[in-house]
Design a protein around this motif. Structure first.
Motif, PDB file in Angstrom:
ATOM      1  N   MET A   1      21.351  -3.500   9.820  1.00  0.00           N
ATOM      2  CA  MET A   1      20.537  -2.703   8.896  1.00  0.00           C
ATOM      3  C   MET A   1      20.401  -1.277   9.445  1.00  0.00           C
ATOM      4  N   THR A   2      20.693  -0.279   8.620  1.00  0.00           N
ATOM      5  CA  THR A   2      20.547   1.103   9.046  1.00  0.00           C
ATOM      6  C   THR A   2      19.105   1.544   8.902  1.00  0.00           C
ATOM      7  N   GLU A   3      18.799   2.729   9.467  1.00  0.00           N
ATOM      8  CA  GLU A   3      17.433   3.221   9.430  1.00  0.00           C
ATOM      9  C   GLU A   3      16.942   3.467   8.012  1.00  0.00           C
ATOM     10  N   THR A   4      17.848   3.802   7.099  1.00  0.00           N
ATOM     11  CA  THR A   4      17.432   4.139   5.743  1.00  0.00           C
ATOM     12  C   THR A   4      17.725   3.030   4.747  1.00  0.00           C
ATOM     13  N   GLU A   5      18.203   1.887   5.213  1.00  0.00           N
ATOM     14  CA  GLU A   5      18.514   0.802   4.296  1.00  0.00           C
ATOM     15  C   GLU A   5      17.242   0.158   3.765  1.00  0.00           C
ATOM     16  N   ASP A   6      17.199  -0.084   2.458  1.00  0.00           N
ATOM     17  CA  ASP A   6      16.032  -0.712   1.865  1.00  0.00           C
ATOM     18  C   ASP A   6      16.022  -2.195   2.182  1.00  0.00           C
ATOM     19  N   ILE A   7      14.854  -2.712   2.541  1.00  0.00           N
ATOM     20  CA  ILE A   7      14.721  -4.143   2.676  1.00  0.00           C
ATOM     21  C   ILE A   7      14.171  -4.682   1.363  1.00  0.00           C
ATOM     22  N   ALA A   8      13.975  -5.973   1.268  1.00  0.00           N
ATOM     23  CA  ALA A   8      13.705  -6.616  -0.009  1.00  0.00           C
ATOM     24  C   ALA A   8      12.538  -5.981  -0.751  1.00  0.00           C
ATOM     25  N   ASN A   9      12.710  -5.848  -2.056  1.00  0.00           N
ATOM     26  CA  ASN A   9      11.656  -5.352  -2.928  1.00  0.00           C
ATOM     27  C   ASN A   9      10.530  -6.378  -2.974  1.00  0.00           C
ATOM     28  N   SER A  10       9.300  -5.919  -2.794  1.00  0.00           N
ATOM     29  CA  SER A  10       8.141  -6.799  -2.882  1.00  0.00           C
ATOM     30  C   SER A  10       7.328  -6.423  -4.110  1.00  0.00           C
ATOM     31  N   THR A  11       6.866  -7.417  -4.834  1.00  0.00           N
ATOM     32  CA  THR A  11       6.118  -7.181  -6.063  1.00  0.00           C
ATOM     33  C   THR A  11       4.684  -7.677  -5.915  1.00  0.00           C
ATOM     34  N   TYR A  12       3.747  -6.835  -6.372  1.00  0.00           N
ATOM     35  CA  TYR A  12       2.321  -7.150  -6.340  1.00  0.00           C
ATOM     36  C   TYR A  12       1.734  -6.818  -7.703  1.00  0.00           C
ATOM     37  N   ASP A  13       0.545  -7.311  -7.952  1.00  0.00           N
ATOM     38  CA  ASP A  13      -0.162  -6.892  -9.161  1.00  0.00           C
ATOM     39  C   ASP A  13      -0.596  -5.437  -9.052  1.00  0.00           C
ATOM     40  N   VAL A  14      -1.065  -5.055  -7.862  1.00  0.00           N
ATOM     41  CA  VAL A  14      -1.608  -3.712  -7.647  1.00  0.00           C
ATOM     42  C   VAL A  14      -1.092  -3.172  -6.319  1.00  0.00           C
ATOM     43  N   VAL A  15      -0.716  -1.900  -6.316  1.00  0.00           N
ATOM     44  CA  VAL A  15      -0.367  -1.202  -5.081  1.00  0.00           C
ATOM     45  C   VAL A  15      -1.345  -0.044  -4.909  1.00  0.00           C
ATOM     46  N   VAL A  16      -1.988   0.007  -3.746  1.00  0.00           N
ATOM     47  CA  VAL A  16      -2.968   1.051  -3.437  1.00  0.00           C
ATOM     48  C   VAL A  16      -2.358   1.994  -2.412  1.00  0.00           C
ATOM     49  N   LEU A  17      -2.304   3.266  -2.745  1.00  0.00           N
ATOM     50  CA  LEU A  17      -1.725   4.279  -1.863  1.00  0.00           C
ATOM     51  C   LEU A  17      -2.854   5.007  -1.152  1.00  0.00           C
ATOM     52  N   GLY A  18      -3.101   4.647   0.121  1.00  0.00           N
ATOM     53  CA  GLY A  18      -4.190   5.237   0.887  1.00  0.00           C
ATOM     54  C   GLY A  18      -5.230   4.197   1.231  1.00  0.00           C
ATOM     55  N   ALA A  19      -5.556   4.064   2.530  1.00  0.00           N
ATOM     56  CA  ALA A  19      -6.468   3.010   2.988  1.00  0.00           C
ATOM     57  C   ALA A  19      -7.735   3.560   3.598  1.00  0.00           C
ATOM     58  N   GLY A  20      -8.249   4.656   3.023  1.00  0.00           N
ATOM     59  CA  GLY A  20      -9.575   5.101   3.394  1.00  0.00           C
ATOM     60  C   GLY A  20     -10.607   4.237   2.685  1.00  0.00           C
ATOM     61  N   PRO A  21     -11.888   4.624   2.731  1.00  0.00           N
ATOM     62  CA  PRO A  21     -12.920   3.824   2.077  1.00  0.00           C
ATOM     63  C   PRO A  21     -12.643   3.583   0.599  1.00  0.00           C
ATOM     64  N   VAL A  22     -12.046   4.562  -0.072  1.00  0.00           N
ATOM     65  CA  VAL A  22     -11.772   4.418  -1.500  1.00  0.00           C
ATOM     66  C   VAL A  22     -10.686   3.374  -1.737  1.00  0.00           C
ATOM     67  N   GLY A  23      -9.562   3.515  -1.027  1.00  0.00           N
ATOM     68  CA  GLY A  23      -8.494   2.538  -1.172  1.00  0.00           C
ATOM     69  C   GLY A  23      -8.922   1.145  -0.788  1.00  0.00           C
ATOM     70  N   GLU A  24      -9.718   1.044   0.279  1.00  0.00           N
ATOM     71  CA  GLU A  24     -10.223  -0.262   0.709  1.00  0.00           C
ATOM     72  C   GLU A  24     -11.065  -0.911  -0.386  1.00  0.00           C
ATOM     73  N   ASN A  25     -11.885  -0.102  -1.053  1.00  0.00           N
ATOM     74  CA  ASN A  25     -12.753  -0.662  -2.088  1.00  0.00           C
ATOM     75  C   ASN A  25     -11.993  -1.009  -3.361  1.00  0.00           C
ATOM     76  N   VAL A  26     -10.964  -0.246  -3.701  1.00  0.00           N
ATOM     77  CA  VAL A  26     -10.107  -0.659  -4.822  1.00  0.00           C
ATOM     78  C   VAL A  26      -9.492  -2.022  -4.509  1.00  0.00           C
ATOM     79  N   ALA A  27      -8.951  -2.155  -3.296  1.00  0.00           N
ATOM     80  CA  ALA A  27      -8.330  -3.418  -2.901  1.00  0.00           C
ATOM     81  C   ALA A  27      -9.343  -4.559  -2.924  1.00  0.00           C
ATOM     82  N   ASP A  28     -10.543  -4.306  -2.474  1.00  0.00           N
ATOM     83  CA  ASP A  28     -11.582  -5.336  -2.462  1.00  0.00           C
ATOM     84  C   ASP A  28     -11.857  -5.848  -3.871  1.00  0.00           C
TER      85      ASP A  28
END
Length: 479
Positions: A1-28
Protein backbone atom coordinates in the motif's frame (compact mmCIF):
# COMPACT_ATOMS: atom_id res chain seq x y z
CA UNK A 1 0.00 0.00 0.00
CA UNK A 2 1.40 3.41 -0.96
CA UNK A 3 1.18 6.49 1.23
CA UNK A 4 -1.66 7.93 -0.85
CA UNK A 5 -3.57 4.73 -1.56
CA UNK A 6 -7.14 4.75 -0.31
CA UNK A 7 -8.13 2.03 2.10
CA UNK A 8 -11.65 0.65 2.28
CA UNK A 9 -14.54 3.08 2.18
CA UNK A 10 -16.40 3.16 5.49
CA UNK A 11 -20.06 4.14 5.69
CA UNK A 12 -21.81 5.72 8.68
CA UNK A 13 -25.13 7.40 9.26
CA UNK A 14 -23.36 10.59 10.35
CA UNK A 15 -19.84 11.94 9.92
CA UNK A 16 -18.74 14.73 12.27
CA UNK A 17 -15.82 16.90 11.16
CA UNK A 18 -14.15 18.28 14.30
CA UNK A 19 -14.02 16.81 17.82
CA UNK A 20 -14.23 19.86 20.02
CA UNK A 21 -17.12 20.25 22.48
CA UNK A 22 -19.51 20.93 19.59
CA UNK A 23 -18.54 17.88 17.56
CA UNK A 24 -18.56 15.72 20.67
CA UNK A 25 -22.10 16.83 21.48
CA UNK A 26 -23.36 16.24 17.94
CA UNK A 27 -21.93 12.72 18.17
CA UNK A 28 -23.51 12.20 21.59
CA UNK A 29 -26.98 13.11 20.31
CA UNK A 30 -26.77 11.12 17.08
CA UNK A 31 -25.44 8.09 18.92
CA UNK A 32 -28.23 8.44 21.50
CA UNK A 33 -30.66 8.26 18.56
CA UNK A 34 -29.06 5.01 17.42
CA UNK A 35 -27.20 6.45 14.42
CA UNK A 36 -23.72 5.18 13.60
CA UNK A 37 -21.34 8.10 13.91
CA UNK A 38 -17.74 8.80 12.89
CA UNK A 39 -15.78 11.72 14.35
CA UNK A 40 -12.74 13.15 12.53
CA UNK A 41 -10.08 15.24 14.30
CA UNK A 42 -6.60 16.38 13.29
CA UNK A 43 -5.56 17.74 16.70
CA UNK A 44 -6.55 16.89 20.28
CA UNK A 45 -9.96 15.37 20.95
CA UNK A 46 -11.71 18.04 23.02
CA UNK A 47 -10.75 20.94 20.78
CA UNK A 48 -9.88 24.58 21.36
CA UNK A 49 -12.05 25.03 24.46
CA UNK A 50 -10.43 22.21 26.41
CA UNK A 51 -6.79 23.03 25.74
CA UNK A 52 -6.36 26.62 24.51
CA UNK A 53 -9.46 28.63 25.43
CA UNK A 54 -12.25 28.30 28.02
CA UNK A 55 -10.72 25.77 30.38
CA UNK A 56 -7.09 26.97 30.65
CA UNK A 57 -8.08 30.64 30.59
CA UNK A 58 -10.50 30.23 33.49
CA UNK A 59 -7.89 28.19 35.39
CA UNK A 60 -5.52 31.16 35.00
CA UNK A 61 -8.16 33.69 35.96
CA UNK A 62 -9.72 32.05 39.01
CA UNK A 63 -6.76 32.66 41.40
CA UNK A 64 -6.50 36.26 40.18
CA UNK A 65 -10.19 36.90 40.84
CA UNK A 66 -10.17 35.06 44.17
CA UNK A 67 -7.21 37.12 45.35
CA UNK A 68 -8.84 40.38 44.26
CA UNK A 69 -12.04 39.48 46.09
CA UNK A 70 -10.16 38.40 49.24
CA UNK A 71 -8.41 41.76 49.34
CA UNK A 72 -11.81 43.41 49.76
CA UNK A 73 -12.52 41.56 53.02
CA UNK A 74 -11.15 42.91 56.33
CA UNK A 75 -9.68 40.06 58.33
CA UNK A 76 -8.49 38.37 55.16
CA UNK A 77 -7.01 41.15 53.06
CA UNK A 78 -3.75 41.35 55.01
CA UNK A 79 -3.07 37.68 54.32
CA UNK A 80 -3.28 37.97 50.53
CA UNK A 81 -1.23 41.06 49.77
CA UNK A 82 1.71 39.21 48.27
CA UNK A 83 2.00 38.14 44.64
CA UNK A 84 0.34 35.01 43.33
CA UNK A 85 2.43 31.84 43.22
CA UNK A 86 2.69 31.81 39.43
CA UNK A 87 4.24 28.35 39.27
CA UNK A 88 1.34 26.89 41.28
CA UNK A 89 -1.25 28.70 39.16
CA UNK A 90 0.34 27.43 35.94
CA UNK A 91 0.56 23.90 37.33
CA UNK A 92 -3.16 23.96 38.14
CA UNK A 93 -3.82 25.33 34.62
CA UNK A 94 -1.86 22.40 33.19
CA UNK A 95 -3.96 19.97 35.24
CA UNK A 96 -7.21 21.44 33.95
CA UNK A 97 -5.86 21.31 30.38
CA UNK A 98 -5.07 17.62 31.00
CA UNK A 99 -1.41 18.41 30.27
CA UNK A 100 -2.53 18.68 26.64
CA UNK A 101 -3.31 14.97 26.45
CA UNK A 102 -6.69 13.82 25.24
CA UNK A 103 -6.94 10.29 26.67
CA UNK A 104 -9.98 11.17 28.79
CA UNK A 105 -11.86 12.76 25.91
CA UNK A 106 -11.03 9.82 23.66
CA UNK A 107 -12.35 7.43 26.27
CA UNK A 108 -15.61 9.34 26.55
CA UNK A 109 -16.22 9.38 22.78
CA UNK A 110 -15.48 5.67 22.61
CA UNK A 111 -17.84 5.02 25.53
CA UNK A 112 -20.81 6.39 23.57
CA UNK A 113 -19.95 4.25 20.57
CA UNK A 114 -18.57 6.93 18.26
CA UNK A 115 -15.67 5.90 16.02
CA UNK A 116 -12.68 8.26 16.00
CA UNK A 117 -10.62 8.87 12.88
CA UNK A 118 -7.37 10.75 13.49
CA UNK A 119 -6.20 12.94 10.66
CA UNK A 120 -7.12 15.86 8.46
CA UNK A 121 -10.67 15.57 7.16
CA UNK A 122 -11.82 17.19 3.92
CA UNK A 123 -15.14 17.07 2.17
CA UNK A 124 -14.60 15.29 -1.14
CA UNK A 125 -18.09 15.43 -2.59
CA UNK A 126 -21.65 15.03 -1.43
CA UNK A 127 -21.91 13.16 1.91
CA UNK A 128 -18.24 12.20 1.64
CA UNK A 129 -15.20 13.02 3.82
CA UNK A 130 -11.64 11.93 3.01
CA UNK A 131 -9.37 11.59 6.03
CA UNK A 132 -5.61 11.80 5.63
CA UNK A 133 -3.95 10.15 8.62
CA UNK A 134 -0.65 11.37 10.11
CA UNK A 135 1.18 8.55 8.27
CA UNK A 136 -0.23 9.74 4.93
CA UNK A 137 -2.76 6.96 4.43
CA UNK A 138 -6.27 7.96 3.42
CA UNK A 139 -9.71 6.70 4.26
CA UNK A 140 -12.98 7.71 2.63
CA UNK A 141 -15.96 8.08 4.96
CA UNK A 142 -19.46 8.21 3.49
CA UNK A 143 -22.48 9.51 5.40
CA UNK A 144 -25.93 8.09 4.76
CA UNK A 145 -27.70 11.05 6.33
CA UNK A 146 -25.49 13.96 7.37
CA UNK A 147 -22.04 15.49 7.58
CA UNK A 148 -21.69 18.01 10.41
CA UNK A 149 -18.91 20.59 10.11
CA UNK A 150 -17.79 21.49 13.64
CA UNK A 151 -14.29 22.82 12.95
CA UNK A 152 -14.58 26.06 14.93
CA UNK A 153 -12.48 29.15 14.37
CA UNK A 154 -8.87 30.30 14.36
CA UNK A 155 -7.26 33.50 15.56
CA UNK A 156 -6.86 36.31 13.03
CA UNK A 157 -3.63 38.29 12.92
CA UNK A 158 -3.46 41.77 11.38
CA UNK A 159 -1.68 42.40 8.11
CA UNK A 160 1.50 43.95 9.48
CA UNK A 161 4.83 43.62 7.64
CA UNK A 162 7.21 41.14 9.25
CA UNK A 163 4.71 40.03 11.89
CA UNK A 164 5.55 36.35 11.43
CA UNK A 165 9.17 37.00 12.48
CA UNK A 166 7.92 38.65 15.70
CA UNK A 167 6.31 35.33 16.74
CA UNK A 168 3.25 36.99 18.29
CA UNK A 169 0.97 35.29 20.74
CA UNK A 170 -2.59 34.43 19.84
CA UNK A 171 -5.11 33.09 22.34
CA UNK A 172 -3.38 29.70 22.15
CA UNK A 173 -0.02 30.96 23.35
CA UNK A 174 -1.65 33.25 25.91
CA UNK A 175 -3.48 30.37 27.61
CA UNK A 176 -0.64 27.82 27.40
CA UNK A 177 2.49 29.92 28.12
CA UNK A 178 4.88 28.28 30.59
CA UNK A 179 5.91 31.50 32.34
CA UNK A 180 4.72 35.06 32.80
CA UNK A 181 6.52 37.51 30.51
CA UNK A 182 8.00 40.51 32.26
CA UNK A 183 6.26 42.89 29.88
CA UNK A 184 3.23 42.00 27.75
CA UNK A 185 1.42 44.08 25.14
CA UNK A 186 -2.15 42.99 24.47
CA UNK A 187 -3.83 44.28 21.32
CA UNK A 188 -7.62 44.24 21.33
CA UNK A 189 -10.54 45.23 23.50
CA UNK A 190 -12.75 42.14 23.55
CA UNK A 191 -13.12 39.13 25.78
CA UNK A 192 -9.77 37.46 25.12
CA UNK A 193 -7.88 40.74 25.44
CA UNK A 194 -9.48 41.80 28.73
CA UNK A 195 -9.34 38.34 30.31
CA UNK A 196 -5.70 37.75 29.40
CA UNK A 197 -4.73 41.25 30.54
CA UNK A 198 -6.39 40.42 33.86
CA UNK A 199 -4.68 37.04 34.22
CA UNK A 200 -1.13 37.95 33.25
CA UNK A 201 -1.11 41.23 35.19
CA UNK A 202 -2.05 39.22 38.28
CA UNK A 203 0.68 36.67 37.50
CA UNK A 204 3.36 39.34 37.49
CA UNK A 205 3.50 40.72 33.95
CA UNK A 206 3.49 44.45 33.30
CA UNK A 207 0.63 44.70 30.81
CA UNK A 208 -0.14 47.39 28.24
CA UNK A 209 -3.56 47.06 26.60
CA UNK A 210 -3.94 48.74 23.20
CA UNK A 211 -7.51 49.24 22.01
CA UNK A 212 -8.30 50.70 18.61
CA UNK A 213 -11.84 51.70 19.58
CA UNK A 214 -13.21 53.99 22.24
CA UNK A 215 -13.59 51.35 24.91
CA UNK A 216 -13.65 47.71 25.96
CA UNK A 217 -16.24 44.98 25.42
CA UNK A 218 -18.12 46.88 22.73
CA UNK A 219 -20.64 44.07 22.24
CA UNK A 220 -22.03 44.71 25.73
CA UNK A 221 -23.69 47.70 27.34
CA UNK A 222 -21.20 50.61 27.41
CA UNK A 223 -20.97 50.62 31.21
CA UNK A 224 -19.55 47.08 31.17
CA UNK A 225 -16.41 48.13 29.33
CA UNK A 226 -16.11 51.28 31.39
CA UNK A 227 -16.14 49.43 34.71
CA UNK A 228 -13.71 46.78 33.47
CA UNK A 229 -11.32 49.41 32.07
CA UNK A 230 -11.41 51.29 35.36
CA UNK A 231 -10.59 48.15 37.34
CA UNK A 232 -7.81 47.07 34.97
CA UNK A 233 -6.20 50.48 35.32
CA UNK A 234 -6.39 50.29 39.12
CA UNK A 235 -4.78 46.83 38.96
CA UNK A 236 -1.81 48.30 37.08
CA UNK A 237 -2.67 47.68 33.43
CA UNK A 238 -1.80 50.56 31.10
CA UNK A 239 -5.07 50.84 29.14
CA UNK A 240 -4.82 52.95 25.98
CA UNK A 241 -7.98 53.40 23.94
CA UNK A 242 -8.13 54.94 20.47
CA UNK A 243 -4.71 53.45 19.80
CA UNK A 244 -3.76 51.53 16.67
CA UNK A 245 -0.63 49.48 16.02
CA UNK A 246 1.37 50.70 13.05
CA UNK A 247 4.36 48.35 13.24
CA UNK A 248 5.80 45.52 15.31
CA UNK A 249 9.37 44.24 15.25
CA UNK A 250 11.50 42.03 17.46
CA UNK A 251 14.93 43.48 18.14
CA UNK A 252 17.43 41.35 20.09
CA UNK A 253 14.54 39.43 21.62
CA UNK A 254 12.55 42.53 22.56
CA UNK A 255 9.22 43.29 20.91
CA UNK A 256 9.01 46.91 19.75
CA UNK A 257 5.55 48.31 19.03
CA UNK A 258 4.98 51.64 17.33
CA UNK A 259 1.46 53.03 17.71
CA UNK A 260 -0.51 55.32 15.44
CA UNK A 261 0.34 58.24 17.71
CA UNK A 262 4.05 57.52 17.36
CA UNK A 263 4.54 56.01 20.80
CA UNK A 264 7.18 53.28 21.09
CA UNK A 265 6.44 50.43 23.50
CA UNK A 266 8.88 47.66 24.36
CA UNK A 267 7.76 44.25 25.60
CA UNK A 268 8.84 40.66 25.93
CA UNK A 269 5.72 39.31 24.19
CA UNK A 270 2.76 40.67 22.26
CA UNK A 271 -0.70 39.11 22.14
CA UNK A 272 -3.05 39.90 19.28
CA UNK A 273 -6.67 39.32 20.30
CA UNK A 274 -8.18 40.93 17.24
CA UNK A 275 -10.81 38.53 16.03
CA UNK A 276 -11.55 35.03 14.76
CA UNK A 277 -12.02 33.49 11.31
CA UNK A 278 -13.81 30.25 10.40
CA UNK A 279 -11.63 27.15 10.31
CA UNK A 280 -13.01 26.21 6.90
CA UNK A 281 -10.18 27.12 4.54
CA UNK A 282 -8.95 23.55 3.97
CA UNK A 283 -11.93 21.28 4.55
CA UNK A 284 -12.98 20.80 0.93
CA UNK A 285 -15.85 23.26 0.76
CA UNK A 286 -15.08 23.82 -2.90
CA UNK A 287 -16.03 20.20 -3.65
CA UNK A 288 -19.61 20.90 -2.55
CA UNK A 289 -20.02 24.31 -4.15
CA UNK A 290 -19.01 26.42 -1.18
CA UNK A 291 -16.28 29.03 -0.81
CA UNK A 292 -13.23 27.85 1.18
CA UNK A 293 -12.60 29.90 4.30
CA UNK A 294 -16.16 31.16 4.51
CA UNK A 295 -18.68 31.20 7.32
CA UNK A 296 -21.45 28.70 6.64
CA UNK A 297 -24.98 30.07 6.66
CA UNK A 298 -27.51 27.77 8.31
CA UNK A 299 -31.19 27.58 9.18
CA UNK A 300 -32.38 27.14 12.75
CA UNK A 301 -31.87 23.36 12.57
CA UNK A 302 -28.21 24.12 11.76
CA UNK A 303 -28.50 22.72 8.23
CA UNK A 304 -26.46 24.66 5.67
CA UNK A 305 -28.63 26.79 3.43
CA UNK A 306 -29.33 25.04 0.13
CA UNK A 307 -28.26 21.58 1.33
CA UNK A 308 -30.24 18.60 2.58
CA UNK A 309 -27.27 16.79 4.19
CA UNK A 310 -24.61 19.31 5.28
CA UNK A 311 -24.75 20.89 8.74
CA UNK A 312 -22.53 23.59 10.27
CA UNK A 313 -22.58 23.68 14.05
CA UNK A 314 -20.83 26.03 16.47
CA UNK A 315 -18.48 28.85 15.58
CA UNK A 316 -18.33 28.01 11.86
CA UNK A 317 -21.84 29.37 11.31
CA UNK A 318 -21.00 32.72 13.00
CA UNK A 319 -24.25 32.82 14.99
CA UNK A 320 -22.67 32.89 18.45
CA UNK A 321 -18.95 32.25 18.98
CA UNK A 322 -19.35 30.71 22.43
CA UNK A 323 -18.72 27.15 23.57
CA UNK A 324 -21.97 26.81 25.50
CA UNK A 325 -23.96 28.13 22.55
CA UNK A 326 -22.18 25.73 20.19
CA UNK A 327 -23.04 22.82 22.49
CA UNK A 328 -26.66 24.02 22.51
CA UNK A 329 -26.62 24.07 18.72
CA UNK A 330 -25.14 20.57 18.74
CA UNK A 331 -28.08 19.27 20.73
CA UNK A 332 -30.48 20.92 18.29
CA UNK A 333 -28.59 19.65 15.23
CA UNK A 334 -28.35 16.13 16.61
CA UNK A 335 -32.10 16.04 17.23
CA UNK A 336 -32.84 17.41 13.75
CA UNK A 337 -30.48 14.94 12.05
CA UNK A 338 -32.09 12.05 13.95
CA UNK A 339 -35.60 13.21 13.08
CA UNK A 340 -34.82 13.51 9.38
CA UNK A 341 -33.02 10.18 9.37
CA UNK A 342 -36.12 8.46 10.77
CA UNK A 343 -38.55 10.31 8.53
CA UNK A 344 -40.12 12.15 11.47
CA UNK A 345 -41.26 15.75 11.02
CA UNK A 346 -38.79 18.50 11.94
CA UNK A 347 -40.37 21.12 14.15
CA UNK A 348 -39.82 24.66 12.90
CA UNK A 349 -41.75 26.63 15.51
CA UNK A 350 -39.78 28.99 17.77
CA UNK A 351 -38.43 27.28 20.90
CA UNK A 352 -39.09 23.85 19.41
CA UNK A 353 -36.82 20.81 19.78
CA UNK A 354 -35.34 21.32 16.31
CA UNK A 355 -34.74 25.06 16.21
CA UNK A 356 -31.90 27.09 17.74
CA UNK A 357 -34.11 30.01 18.72
CA UNK A 358 -31.86 31.00 21.61
CA UNK A 359 -29.21 32.02 19.06
CA UNK A 360 -31.45 34.97 18.19
CA UNK A 361 -32.99 35.92 21.50
CA UNK A 362 -31.20 34.54 24.57
CA UNK A 363 -27.44 34.16 24.16
CA UNK A 364 -25.66 34.40 27.54
CA UNK A 365 -22.03 35.34 28.03
CA UNK A 366 -19.70 35.91 30.97
CA UNK A 367 -16.40 37.80 30.81
CA UNK A 368 -14.23 36.59 33.69
CA UNK A 369 -12.46 39.84 34.44
CA UNK A 370 -12.48 41.68 37.78
CA UNK A 371 -15.25 42.78 37.87
CA UNK A 372 -17.06 40.11 35.91
CA UNK A 373 -19.36 41.22 33.10
CA UNK A 374 -22.34 39.03 32.24
CA UNK A 375 -25.12 39.59 29.74
CA UNK A 376 -27.93 37.76 27.97
CA UNK A 377 -30.23 38.81 25.15
CA UNK A 378 -30.28 42.27 23.61
CA UNK A 379 -28.52 45.39 24.79
CA UNK A 380 -30.51 48.62 24.86
CA UNK A 381 -28.99 49.76 21.56
CA UNK A 382 -29.67 46.40 19.89
CA UNK A 383 -33.28 46.38 21.08
CA UNK A 384 -33.87 49.90 19.79
CA UNK A 385 -32.22 49.07 16.46
CA UNK A 386 -34.53 46.05 16.15
CA UNK A 387 -37.53 48.38 16.43
CA UNK A 388 -38.74 47.37 19.89
CA UNK A 389 -40.37 49.93 22.17
CA UNK A 390 -38.20 49.48 25.21
CA UNK A 391 -37.08 50.94 28.48
CA UNK A 392 -33.78 50.38 30.24
CA UNK A 393 -33.92 50.00 34.02
CA UNK A 394 -30.60 50.46 35.82
CA UNK A 395 -29.54 49.80 39.38
CA UNK A 396 -26.34 50.31 41.34
CA UNK A 397 -25.28 46.81 42.39
CA UNK A 398 -23.09 48.21 45.14
CA UNK A 399 -26.17 49.36 47.06
CA UNK A 400 -27.58 45.82 47.30
CA UNK A 401 -27.06 44.36 50.78
CA UNK A 402 -25.75 41.03 49.50
CA UNK A 403 -23.19 42.78 47.30
CA UNK A 404 -21.90 44.87 50.21
CA UNK A 405 -21.49 41.72 52.27
CA UNK A 406 -19.73 40.03 49.37
CA UNK A 407 -16.90 42.56 49.54
CA UNK A 408 -16.18 46.02 50.88
CA UNK A 409 -16.32 48.77 48.31
CA UNK A 410 -18.34 46.59 45.91
CA UNK A 411 -18.78 48.35 42.58
CA UNK A 412 -21.17 47.17 39.91
CA UNK A 413 -24.23 47.90 37.85
CA UNK A 414 -27.27 46.05 36.57
CA UNK A 415 -29.58 46.76 33.65
CA UNK A 416 -32.69 45.08 32.35
CA UNK A 417 -34.15 46.00 28.96
CA UNK A 418 -37.93 45.77 29.09
CA UNK A 419 -40.19 45.28 26.07
CA UNK A 420 -42.94 47.77 26.97
CA UNK A 421 -45.53 46.18 24.69
CA UNK A 422 -45.30 42.68 26.17
CA UNK A 423 -43.74 43.57 29.54
CA UNK A 424 -41.06 40.92 29.25
CA UNK A 425 -37.28 41.18 29.37
CA UNK A 426 -35.34 41.37 26.11
CA UNK A 427 -31.94 41.59 27.76
CA UNK A 428 -30.13 41.77 31.08
CA UNK A 429 -26.58 42.87 31.93
CA UNK A 430 -24.74 42.59 35.24
CA UNK A 431 -21.27 43.95 35.99
CA UNK A 432 -19.62 43.30 39.33
CA UNK A 433 -17.73 40.67 41.34
CA UNK A 434 -19.47 37.30 41.28
CA UNK A 435 -22.19 38.21 38.80
CA UNK A 436 -21.37 35.32 36.49
CA UNK A 437 -23.47 33.16 38.80
CA UNK A 438 -26.46 35.50 38.32
CA UNK A 439 -26.70 35.25 34.57
CA UNK A 440 -28.56 31.95 34.36
CA UNK A 441 -31.52 33.41 36.23
CA UNK A 442 -31.56 36.20 33.65
CA UNK A 443 -31.28 33.67 30.83
CA UNK A 444 -34.34 31.83 32.13
CA UNK A 445 -36.27 35.10 32.33
CA UNK A 446 -35.33 36.07 28.78
CA UNK A 447 -35.61 32.66 27.13
CA UNK A 448 -38.83 31.89 28.99
CA UNK A 449 -40.28 35.32 28.17
CA UNK A 450 -41.39 35.51 31.80
CA UNK A 451 -43.82 38.40 32.30
CA UNK A 452 -42.72 41.04 34.78
CA UNK A 453 -45.93 40.38 36.70
CA UNK A 454 -44.69 36.82 37.28
CA UNK A 455 -41.11 37.86 38.08
CA UNK A 456 -42.50 39.73 41.10
CA UNK A 457 -43.19 36.32 42.61
CA UNK A 458 -39.64 34.98 42.06
CA UNK A 459 -38.40 36.06 45.48
CA UNK A 460 -34.60 36.51 45.78
CA UNK A 461 -33.00 35.12 48.93
CA UNK A 462 -31.70 37.69 51.39
CA UNK A 463 -28.91 38.71 51.67
CA UNK A 464 -27.55 37.70 48.26
CA UNK A 465 -26.46 39.67 45.23
CA UNK A 466 -29.56 38.23 43.54
CA UNK A 467 -31.59 40.76 45.52
CA UNK A 468 -30.79 43.12 42.65
CA UNK A 469 -33.71 41.47 40.82
CA UNK A 470 -36.14 42.93 43.37
CA UNK A 471 -34.50 46.32 43.15
CA UNK A 472 -34.70 46.34 39.34
CA UNK A 473 -38.38 45.42 39.44
CA UNK A 474 -39.08 48.13 42.03
CA UNK A 475 -37.28 50.68 39.88
CA UNK A 476 -39.40 49.66 36.88
CA UNK A 477 -42.62 49.92 38.91
CA UNK A 478 -41.84 53.24 40.56
CA UNK A 479 -40.60 55.22 37.57
Amino acid sequence: MTETEDIANSTYDVVVLGAGPVGENVADRTRAAGLTTAVVESELIGGECSYWACIPSKALLRPAIAQAEARRLPGLSASVQGPLDAAAVLARRDYWASDWKDDGQVGWLESIGAEIHRGHGRLSGERTVTVTAPDGTRKVLTARHAVAVCTGTRAVLPDLPGLEEVRPWTSREATSAKAAPGRLVVVGGGVVATEMATAWQALGSRVTLLVRGKGLLNRMEPFAGELVAEALTEAGVDVRTGTSVESVTRENGTVVVVTGTGDRIEADEILFATGRAPHTDDIGLDTVGRKPGSWLEVDDSLRVTGSDWLYAVGDVNHRALLTHQGKYQARIAGAAIAARASGAPVQSDPWSAHGATADHDAVPQVVFTDPEAAAVGLSLAEAEQAGHRVRAVDYDLGSVSGAGLYGDGYRGRARMVVDLEREILLGVTFVGPGVGELIHSATIAVAGQVPISRLWHAVPAFPTISEVWLRLLEAYRDN
